[in-house]
Design a protein around this motif. Structure first.
Motif, short mmCIF file in Angstrom:
data_model
loop_
_atom_site.label_atom_id
_atom_site.label_comp_id
_atom_site.label_asym_id
_atom_site.label_seq_id
_atom_site.Cartn_x
_atom_site.Cartn_y
_atom_site.Cartn_z
N GLN A 13 40.14 33.17 48.33
CA GLN A 13 40.31 32.85 49.74
C GLN A 13 39.07 33.24 50.52
N GLU A 17 40.49 32.63 56.11
CA GLU A 17 41.87 32.39 55.67
C GLU A 17 42.65 33.70 55.58
N ARG A 18 42.00 34.74 55.05
CA ARG A 18 42.66 36.05 54.99
C ARG A 18 42.92 36.60 56.38
N GLN A 21 45.89 34.80 57.86
CA GLN A 21 47.14 35.30 57.28
C GLN A 21 47.54 36.64 57.88
#
Length: 187
Positions: A13, A17-18, A21
């Motif tokens: 990732q 993206e992390r 999240q």
């Protein structure tokens, strides 16, 4: 070959993206942290003030401080937190793994902090006051909320140890309300 079978994604990732999240998880759980803090502050101030009137109802005697001992004051921290933990577990489902274990750990740590603070303050002053007990309960509630905010998303254990610990703590509070031992913590 094992890597292909056990991993969902072959590409790592990205940082964005992390971060997305983590932000999504924070937005979903911030309600529970604020609800916990609000309930603990209300139980530490308003509920503690109305205990003499509410204990006349027989069913509430098990959940409220009857004698004013340190053990009884721990109920004002434990039972609201246990209700919030159970609701959070039931309503969020598998959003957070091991949330009951995190709550049980936080409750145990904050109850120990509350015992130490209550005995230290009453030992220094030589007496107990309503506003001191109430402020210690609110401070421990704030510490518990901060602990939950920091560690709820990092839990990797299952819910079973936390559910067992919360069950044992509930049984202990209910039992020792009716049959208190003759030691200083319970008197």
């Amino acid at each position: 070959m094992k890597i292909l079978l056990y991993h969902e994604k072959l590409t790592p990732q990205s940082i964005t993206e992390r971060a997305a999240q983590r932000s999504h998880m924070l937005h979903k759980t911030i309600f529970w942290d604020l609800a916990l803090l609000t309930v603990l502050l209300l139980s530490g101030t308003l509920l503690y003030y109305y205990v003499p009137y509410l204990t006349k109802i027989p069913i509430l005697r098990s959940f409220l401080p009857v004698r004013g001992s340190v053990w009884e004051l721990l109920k004002l921290l434990f039972f609201p937190t246990a209700v919030i933990a159970l609701l959070r577990y039931l309503l969020t489902g598998k959003l957070q793994k091991g949330i009951l274990t995190t709550y049980a750990t936080g409750i145990a740590l904050c109850e120990l902090l509350m015992i130490v603070l209550l005995y230290t303050v009453s030992g220094i002053l030589g007496m107990q006051h309503f506003w001191i007990d109430s402020s210690v309960i609110c401070f421990c509630g704030l510490c518990l909320s901060l602990y939950m905010m920091r560690s709820a998303n990092r839990q990797k254990c299952s819910n079973l140890p936390g559910a067992m610990a919360l069950g044992f703590m509930t049984a202990g509070f209910l039992w020792f309300t009716e049959v208190p031992p003759q030691i200083g913590l319970f008197l």
